[in-house]
Structure formats: C-alpha cells, structure tokens
Design a protein around this motif. Structure first.
Motif, PDB file in Angstrom:
ATOM      1  N   LEU A 238       0.902  -1.193   0.041  1.00  0.00           N
ATOM      2  CA  LEU A 238      -0.139  -0.048  -0.016  1.00  0.00           C
ATOM      3  C   LEU A 238       0.901   1.230  -0.033  1.00  0.00           C
ATOM      4  O   LEU A 238       0.613   2.302  -0.543  1.00  0.00           O
ATOM      5  CB  LEU A 238      -1.152   0.001   1.272  1.00  0.00           C
ATOM      6  N   LEU A 239       1.847   1.117   0.897  1.00  0.00           N
ATOM      7  CA  LEU A 239       2.877   2.374   0.762  1.00  0.00           C
ATOM      8  C   LEU A 239       3.446   2.513  -0.592  1.00  0.00           C
ATOM      9  O   LEU A 239       3.521   3.874  -0.799  1.00  0.00           O
ATOM     10  CB  LEU A 239       4.070   2.361   1.845  1.00  0.00           C
ATOM     11  N   HIS A 240       3.869   1.582  -1.063  1.00  0.00           N
ATOM     12  CA  HIS A 240       4.459   1.595  -2.307  1.00  0.00           C
ATOM     13  C   HIS A 240       3.631   2.158  -3.253  1.00  0.00           C
ATOM     14  O   HIS A 240       3.875   3.150  -4.028  1.00  0.00           O
ATOM     15  CB  HIS A 240       4.877   0.385  -2.900  1.00  0.00           C
ATOM     16  N   ALA A 241       2.008   1.766  -3.524  1.00  0.00           N
ATOM     17  CA  ALA A 241       1.143   2.255  -4.351  1.00  0.00           C
ATOM     18  C   ALA A 241       0.820   3.821  -4.157  1.00  0.00           C
ATOM     19  O   ALA A 241       0.641   4.526  -5.000  1.00  0.00           O
ATOM     20  CB  ALA A 241       0.052   1.334  -4.188  1.00  0.00           C
ATOM     21  N   LEU A 242       1.225   4.128  -2.889  1.00  0.00           N
ATOM     22  CA  LEU A 242       0.964   5.713  -2.566  1.00  0.00           C
ATOM     23  C   LEU A 242       1.830   6.402  -3.116  1.00  0.00           C
ATOM     24  O   LEU A 242       1.922   7.497  -3.676  1.00  0.00           O
ATOM     25  CB  LEU A 242       0.546   5.933  -1.158  1.00  0.00           C
ATOM     26  N   GLU A 258      -2.182  -2.958  15.994  1.00  0.00           N
ATOM     27  CA  GLU A 258      -2.759  -1.933  16.723  1.00  0.00           C
ATOM     28  C   GLU A 258      -2.383  -1.924  17.939  1.00  0.00           C
ATOM     29  O   GLU A 258      -2.176  -3.174  18.752  1.00  0.00           O
ATOM     30  CB  GLU A 258      -4.308  -2.216  16.443  1.00  0.00           C
ATOM     31  N   PRO A 259      -2.170  -0.808  18.643  1.00  0.00           N
ATOM     32  CA  PRO A 259      -2.067   0.469  18.245  1.00  0.00           C
ATOM     33  C   PRO A 259      -1.093   0.583  17.275  1.00  0.00           C
ATOM     34  O   PRO A 259       0.020  -0.001  17.302  1.00  0.00           O
ATOM     35  CB  PRO A 259      -1.919   1.580  19.456  1.00  0.00           C
ATOM     36  N   LEU A 260      -1.365   1.621  16.245  1.00  0.00           N
ATOM     37  CA  LEU A 260      -0.133   1.698  15.384  1.00  0.00           C
ATOM     38  C   LEU A 260       1.052   1.959  15.825  1.00  0.00           C
ATOM     39  O   LEU A 260       1.131   3.091  16.576  1.00  0.00           O
ATOM     40  CB  LEU A 260      -0.915   2.621  14.208  1.00  0.00           C
ATOM     41  N   PRO A 261       2.265   1.495  15.568  1.00  0.00           N
ATOM     42  CA  PRO A 261       3.517   1.857  16.376  1.00  0.00           C
ATOM     43  C   PRO A 261       3.861   3.332  15.747  1.00  0.00           C
ATOM     44  O   PRO A 261       3.363   3.738  14.654  1.00  0.00           O
ATOM     45  CB  PRO A 261       4.561   0.750  15.429  1.00  0.00           C
ATOM     46  N   THR A 262       4.519   3.971  16.857  1.00  0.00           N
ATOM     47  CA  THR A 262       4.731   5.436  16.323  1.00  0.00           C
ATOM     48  C   THR A 262       5.779   5.570  15.254  1.00  0.00           C
ATOM     49  O   THR A 262       5.778   6.596  14.727  1.00  0.00           O
ATOM     50  CB  THR A 262       5.399   6.205  17.653  1.00  0.00           C
ATOM     51  N   ASN A 263       6.490   4.444  14.975  1.00  0.00           N
ATOM     52  CA  ASN A 263       7.568   4.466  13.859  1.00  0.00           C
ATOM     53  C   ASN A 263       6.704   4.369  12.512  1.00  0.00           C
ATOM     54  O   ASN A 263       7.422   4.241  11.603  1.00  0.00           O
ATOM     55  CB  ASN A 263       8.614   4.032  14.130  1.00  0.00           C
ATOM     56  N   SER A 264       5.226   4.028  12.513  1.00  0.00           N
ATOM     57  CA  SER A 264       4.856   3.587  11.380  1.00  0.00           C
ATOM     58  C   SER A 264       4.741   4.871  10.311  1.00  0.00           C
ATOM     59  O   SER A 264       4.343   5.960  10.520  1.00  0.00           O
ATOM     60  CB  SER A 264       3.417   3.152  11.420  1.00  0.00           C
ATOM     61  N   PRO A 265       5.110   4.655   8.887  1.00  0.00           N
ATOM     62  CA  PRO A 265       5.116   5.752   7.976  1.00  0.00           C
ATOM     63  C   PRO A 265       3.750   6.119   7.799  1.00  0.00           C
ATOM     64  O   PRO A 265       3.725   7.436   7.296  1.00  0.00           O
ATOM     65  CB  PRO A 265       5.819   5.325   6.940  1.00  0.00           C
TER      66      PRO A 265
END
Ligand code: GLV
Length: 314
Positions: A238-242, A258-265
């Motif tokens: 998904l990141l790549h497609a964005l 979840e929770p989304l880790p703070t280092n998630s792009p």
C-alpha cells in the motif's frame, strides 16, 4: 442452570465493563452478570459476551451454551486458543454498529470524492484554488464485503447517486449494485473501482487480498478506505502504491499492528488519514437489547440469530 431458566453471563470487554453492566441492569435485569476474571462459580455461567478473550477464560466454563461477540468482526475470538468447539457464536448485529460504520465510510468517500484532502493541504499553504470536481454518478465506489455493513453502506451511497459495485466470495443479487464474485472476477471489479471500501472479515482467505498485484489493478488515482481489518492489506504494498502515485489517498482505521506503532510511516504520510480503529463501536444500549431479544427468541425457537460459521472464519 440452563440459559432458559436464568442467563448468567460472563463479560470481558475492551475496558468498558462498567458501562455494559449498568446497561444490562437497565435493559435486561434478568441476566446475571459476572465480570472476568471474577467469575464466581464457573459452572453457573451459561453465556458469555466477549472481546479478545484470553485463552484461560474458557478453561472452567463447562456449561457455556452460547458466546456473543462484542464486535462485528470475530477474528480475535476465533483466534483464541481456548475457544471451545461446538459452542455457538452469535455475531454482533445492532443498528448503531451498522450506522457507525456507514457514517465512517460515507465520510471518507465524500472526503475523497469532494477533494477535501486536497483542500486541507491548500488551507495549510493558504492557497486558494478551485479544483475540478466530478458529480457523484461519475464516481464508482467499490465495496469489498457485502454483508450487513456493506449492504447498508451500498444503499446510502446509492441514495447519494454514486455508482456502486461490490465484490464478495459468491454470487448475490443486490438491487442496484453490480456484484462481482470469486477471485477470477476480482481484477474486473478493481479495474472499475475509483474509491475502494474494505469491509471484509479477516480470514486466512482475505489476508493480504490487497497486495502488490491487486492494488495496481485499481485505476491510477484511486483511493482505498480500510474499515475492515488491517490484515486485508499488505501495508508495504500500500505504501508503495501511494508513493509511486498509483493511489491518490487512503483512509485507514485498522492496521496489521494496533495501536499503530509510532514509527509507522502511515502516521505522517501526506496521503493517509489515520484513525484509531473507531470506524464503529458497539453501542451498549442497542447491543444489550439485541442480546436479550436473542436469548428470549432462543427460548421460543431453539435457534440463535447471526451465527458465526467457524469453519469459514466469520
Ligand atoms: C470492530 O472492529 C468490530 O469488529 O466491531
């Protein structure tokens, strides 16, 4: 004692125990409540209302007749290693849960369709520019997952004049919605979908159904709204497609972790709207009514409504 004589319910929620117990007291005082891990005599417990139970919860519940899921999704329940086989599981189907999900999805469809995500950026830059907008009938919204939630969303989208198509495992007739089914029809469904809404359950079959290949089957400039489960999407793909500008935006309410880790792009991605799994939250007053009615109806008919097909995972 049988549930028909006196329902004794074990409750394990997502930290809202007190609210649930109070609401049951008002709406269905005939149900005796026990709050995990304070089970009292476990032999007396004949029903349970659960969210993400620990494996040991079931160990001593030998007289359990039915399990009610707090969530619409039952993946966390089915994953529980202690889950007894053969005890029916009733899915949560209550009007506010459906309404909340429809609201979340409609909001995000409208946000992308009306280019609000661009106007948010323009405002940050104090930039005044009218962007060309398309009328709703020119926008195709594709819904993956056409159960109670997906069908409720489809009818509201149609009321707003969107073109609505859907995808599910097997064929189904839904008035005004072209329904695609089975893996061989997935590319055709995706190729027409400008705004994709994911409302599928998390099962081994749906894991990473949106991946490097299928994401690029969406038209260039498409949007993805994930209101189902994080596992439906391969997040790297998904990141790549964005980032490669195949996709114009994503609204994500659910994540692999979840929770989304703070280092998630995703947190800081300019094309992504992150919400903390709030798409829809079960509303105790209507949920208690649903459960009390189900227990009463079971007394009359011996049947349970909205049973989970455990072998299929939803
Ligand atoms: C929430 O995620 C639910 O399953 O209801």
């Amino acid at each position: 004692m049988s549930i028909l004589k006196k329902p004794v319910m074990l409750l394990k929620t997502d930290s809202r125990d007190r609210e649930w117990v109070q609401t049951f007291g008002e709406i269905a005082p005939e149900i005796e409540m026990r709050i995990w891990p304070d089970v009292g005599d476990p032999k007396e417990i004949n029903c349970a209302l659960l969210w993400a139970p620990p494996a040991e919860l079931f160990a001593s519940l030998e007289n359990l007749e039915v399990i009610f899921s707090i969530g619409a999704g039952v993946d966390s329940l089915l994953r529980c290693p202690g889950l007894p086989t053969g005890v029916p599981i009733v899915r949560m189907v209550e009007p506010q849960l459906t309404a909340g999900m429809v609201e979340y999805c409609l909001f995000n469809v409208l946000r992308f369709h009306r280019l609000i995500h661009h106007f948010e950026r323009q405002q940050e830059a104090k930039h005044w520019e009218e962007l060309t907008q398309r009328p709703a009938p020119d926008v195709t919204v594709g819904i993956m997952g056409l159960g109670k939630l997906g069908q409720a969303l489809a009818s509201q989208l149609k009321a707003l004049q969107y073109r609505v198509i859907g995808y599910r495992r097997s064929a189904l007739d839904i008035d005004g919605v072209e329904v695609f089914h089975g893996p061989e029809q997935l590319p055709l469904f995706l190729s027409q979908t400008q705004i994709l809404v994911l409302l599928m359950p998390a099962t081994p079959e749906t894991k990473h159904m949106l991946n490097e290949k299928t994401l690029t089957e969406l038209p260039i400039g498409a949007f993805v709204i994930n209101a189902g489960r994080g596992d439906l999407i391969d997040e790297q793909a998904l990141l790549h497609a964005l980032d490669s500008d195949h996709l114009d935006g994503a609204a994500l309410d659910v994540f692999a972790t979840e929770p989304l880790p703070t280092n998630s792009p995703f947190w800081t991605h300019p094309k992504v709207l992150v919400t903390p799994h709030i798409g829809s939250i079960t509303f105790p007053p209507t949920a208690c009514r649903y459960i009390a009615d189900a227990i009463r109806a079971h007394g009359d008919s011996g049947e349970w409504p909205n049973l989970v097909k455990t072998t299929e995972g939803y």
